[in-house]
Enzyme design. Structure first.
Site, PDB file in Angstrom:
ATOM      1  N   MET A  63      37.025  35.629  37.925  1.00 59.90           N
ATOM      2  CA  MET A  63      36.508  36.432  36.818  1.00 59.90           C
ATOM      3  C   MET A  63      37.495  37.549  36.478  1.00 59.90           C
ATOM      4  O   MET A  63      37.125  38.549  35.864  1.00 59.90           O
ATOM      5  CB  MET A  63      35.138  37.006  37.177  1.00 59.90           C
ATOM      6  CG  MET A  63      34.109  35.894  37.419  1.00 59.90           C
ATOM      7  SD  MET A  63      32.414  36.362  37.079  1.00 59.90           S
ATOM      8  CE  MET A  63      32.209  37.718  38.204  1.00 59.90           C
ATOM      9  N   GLY A  64      38.759  37.379  36.889  1.00 62.07           N
ATOM     10  CA  GLY A  64      39.776  38.373  36.570  1.00 62.07           C
ATOM     11  C   GLY A  64      39.695  39.584  37.480  1.00 62.07           C
ATOM     12  O   GLY A  64      39.113  39.513  38.558  1.00 62.07           O
ATOM     13  N   LEU A 121      42.152  40.727  39.064  1.00 60.68           N
ATOM     14  CA  LEU A 121      42.732  40.064  40.239  1.00 60.68           C
ATOM     15  C   LEU A 121      43.307  41.076  41.231  1.00 60.68           C
ATOM     16  O   LEU A 121      43.932  42.060  40.851  1.00 60.68           O
ATOM     17  CB  LEU A 121      43.839  39.098  39.795  1.00 60.68           C
ATOM     18  CG  LEU A 121      43.402  38.009  38.807  1.00 60.68           C
ATOM     19  CD1 LEU A 121      44.571  37.074  38.484  1.00 60.68           C
ATOM     20  CD2 LEU A 121      42.208  37.203  39.328  1.00 60.68           C
ATOM     21  N   HIS A 170      42.527  37.425  45.507  1.00 61.48           N
ATOM     22  CA  HIS A 170      42.785  36.329  44.566  1.00 61.48           C
ATOM     23  C   HIS A 170      44.211  35.811  44.743  1.00 61.48           C
ATOM     24  O   HIS A 170      44.466  34.611  44.661  1.00 61.48           O
ATOM     25  CB  HIS A 170      42.657  36.814  43.112  1.00 61.48           C
ATOM     26  CG  HIS A 170      41.289  37.275  42.740  1.00 61.48           C
ATOM     27  ND1 HIS A 170      40.983  38.595  42.522  1.00 61.48           N
ATOM     28  CD2 HIS A 170      40.144  36.584  42.521  1.00 61.48           C
ATOM     29  CE1 HIS A 170      39.711  38.699  42.185  1.00 61.48           C
ATOM     30  NE2 HIS A 170      39.168  37.505  42.189  1.00 61.48           N
ATOM     31  N   GLY A 177      37.281  31.702  47.768  1.00 62.10           N
ATOM     32  CA  GLY A 177      37.375  32.610  48.899  1.00 62.10           C
ATOM     33  C   GLY A 177      36.127  32.563  49.771  1.00 62.10           C
ATOM     34  O   GLY A 177      35.010  32.392  49.285  1.00 62.10           O
ATOM     35  N   GLN A 184      28.335  31.252  47.984  1.00 63.06           N
ATOM     36  CA  GLN A 184      28.841  30.534  46.807  1.00 63.06           C
ATOM     37  C   GLN A 184      29.671  29.323  47.224  1.00 63.06           C
ATOM     38  O   GLN A 184      29.499  28.215  46.691  1.00 63.06           O
ATOM     39  CB  GLN A 184      29.690  31.495  45.966  1.00 63.06           C
ATOM     40  CG  GLN A 184      30.545  30.828  44.912  1.00 63.06           C
ATOM     41  CD  GLN A 184      31.273  31.833  44.032  1.00 63.06           C
ATOM     42  OE1 GLN A 184      30.666  32.439  43.181  1.00 63.06           O
ATOM     43  NE2 GLN A 184      32.571  32.013  44.224  1.00 63.06           N
ATOM     44  N   SER A 202      37.536  43.198  47.059  1.00 63.73           N
ATOM     45  CA  SER A 202      36.568  42.754  46.057  1.00 63.73           C
ATOM     46  C   SER A 202      36.864  43.487  44.760  1.00 63.73           C
ATOM     47  O   SER A 202      37.269  44.659  44.783  1.00 63.73           O
ATOM     48  CB  SER A 202      35.157  43.110  46.514  1.00 63.73           C
ATOM     49  OG  SER A 202      34.258  43.094  45.421  1.00 63.73           O
ATOM     50  N   SER A 203      36.665  42.805  43.632  1.00 65.50           N
ATOM     51  CA  SER A 203      36.878  43.473  42.342  1.00 65.50           C
ATOM     52  C   SER A 203      35.916  44.642  42.199  1.00 65.50           C
ATOM     53  O   SER A 203      36.209  45.625  41.519  1.00 65.50           O
ATOM     54  CB  SER A 203      36.663  42.490  41.201  1.00 65.50           C
ATOM     55  OG  SER A 203      37.533  41.394  41.363  1.00 65.50           O
ATOM     56  N   ARG A 204      34.764  44.558  42.854  1.00 66.83           N
ATOM     57  CA  ARG A 204      33.765  45.626  42.725  1.00 66.83           C
ATOM     58  C   ARG A 204      34.132  46.860  43.559  1.00 66.83           C
ATOM     59  O   ARG A 204      33.496  47.904  43.406  1.00 66.83           O
ATOM     60  CB  ARG A 204      32.378  45.104  43.084  1.00 66.83           C
ATOM     61  CG  ARG A 204      31.830  44.156  42.023  1.00 66.83           C
ATOM     62  CD  ARG A 204      30.360  43.815  42.222  1.00 66.83           C
ATOM     63  NE  ARG A 204      29.801  43.127  41.068  1.00 66.83           N
ATOM     64  CZ  ARG A 204      29.651  41.805  40.953  1.00 66.83           C
ATOM     65  NH1 ARG A 204      30.030  41.015  41.925  1.00 66.83           N
ATOM     66  NH2 ARG A 204      29.126  41.274  39.869  1.00 66.83           N
TER      67      ARG A 204
HETATM   68  O1  PAF Z   1      33.720  33.961  42.568  1.00 63.44           O
HETATM   69  C1  PAF Z   1      33.872  34.195  41.387  1.00 63.44           C
HETATM   70  O2  PAF Z   1      34.734  34.978  40.965  1.00 63.44           O
HETATM   71  C2  PAF Z   1      32.970  33.521  40.353  1.00 63.44           C
HETATM   72  O3  PAF Z   1      31.673  33.406  40.842  1.00 63.44           O
HETATM   73  C3  PAF Z   1      33.513  32.170  39.870  1.00 63.44           C
HETATM   74  C4  PAF Z   1      33.592  31.169  41.011  1.00 63.44           C
HETATM   75  C5  PAF Z   1      34.876  32.362  39.259  1.00 63.44           C
HETATM   76  C6  PAF Z   1      32.584  31.579  38.804  1.00 63.44           C
HETATM   77  O4  PAF Z   1      32.496  32.401  37.685  1.00 63.44           O
END
Ligand code: PAF
Length: 284
Positions: free
Chosen positions: A29-30, A32, A36, A153, A159, A191-193
């Protein structure tokens, strides 16, 4: 090379496939970061060609979540990808992915819905519909790019387990490659967050990895009773932490464990100043 259109990615991949080249996909989701980057490097190393998708997927955000304020840093993302040897950065608009005037309710869109047993727990408990959105978009990305390998990851381990199940159940011809969590020296999982955290919050965030490392240590010393292992967490928590869950589950099917073993993963989610952070560790 930055590409926004589905037809354009498809054309490129077709060319590669005709030439007998293998294709890796890193869905993101960018925003990065080095986490990533490690997935991207794995793909570049393993595959002849690598596509990184950058798409903040609206259907995996629940009402009241951070869809609007989720960090969007496409220029920097593209730079990181180019430097890492990525062939295509695929950054579609929501309209490109879901159609003009996209109506995203499941009355109007075909969803891929993973089994309830996998989604009614951990993050799925508070993020209703989240994994339906993830499976739907990842399935779409698999159909668009048709990669041989896809890199995810272990940071988002629920997920990862759900996506493996989806690929297996739906006979999707892609191999999922799990990639280890990347941590700061302090132990904090990238984490991006983390961008939402102040310096003080970041200090508090160290509790997550400390709890997990300590539990693994205790397990390695011979403690296998999950209740005793779980209780060790409280030494690291204070009034700034709101513990959402700390659970011991099977690494393949997320079944709950009462006795820890090598196939156990410890999952944790904590809110710090309104920012929800997750982490996990395998006891293997
Ligand atoms: O893990 C993520 O960043 C997202 O859930 C993914 C797998 C790109 C799906 O939008």
């Amino acid at each position: 090379m930055l590409v926004h259109k589905i037809t354009e990615v498809r054309e490129k991949v077709k060319e590669w496939k005709r030439a007998g080249l293998s294709v890796g996909l890193v869905p993101t989701m960018g925003a990065l970061h080095n986490g990533h980057k490690s997935l991207i490097e794995k793909s570049v190393e393993k595959c002849d060609r690598t596509v990184v998708s950058v798409f903040v997927n609206p259907i995996q955000f629940c009402a009241g979540e951070d869809l609007d304020k989720y960090p969007r840093t496409l220029e920097a993302d593209e730079k990181l990808c180019t430097e890492a040897g990525v062939d295509i950065v695929f950054a579609p608009s929501p309209a490109e992915m879901y159609g003009e005037g996209h109506i995203l309710s499941n009355d109007f869109l075909t969803y891929v819905i993973p089994p309830y047993f996998y989604t009614d727990k951990l993050c799925g408990k508070s993020r209703i519909g989240h994994f339906d959105g993830v499976c739907t978009v990842v399935n779409k990305l698999f159909n668009i790019v048709q990669p041989d390998f896809a890199f995810f990851g272990e940071k988002d381990r629920q997920q990862l387990i759900i996506l493996k199940k989806m690929v297996n159940d739906l006979n999707i011809p892609v191999e999922i490659i799990p990639c280890p969590i990347v941590r700061e020296e302090s132990g904090l999982a990238l984490s991006s967050r983390n961008k939402y955290l102040s310096d003080a919050d970041k200090q508090e965030a160290l509790a997550l990895s400390k709890i997990l490392f300590n539990i693994k240590n205790c397990y390695k010393k011979g403690i296998t009773d999950v209740r005793s292992l779980g209780e060790t967490a409280y030494a690291f928590l204070n009034e700034n932490h709101s513990l959402e869950y700390l659970e011991f589950r099977d690494e393949n099917n997320l079944e709950e464990k009462t006795t820890a073993d090598d196939g156990t993963v410890v999952f944790i989610a904590v809110k710090i100043n309104g920012v929800r952070l997750i982490d996990n560790i395998s006891l293997r």
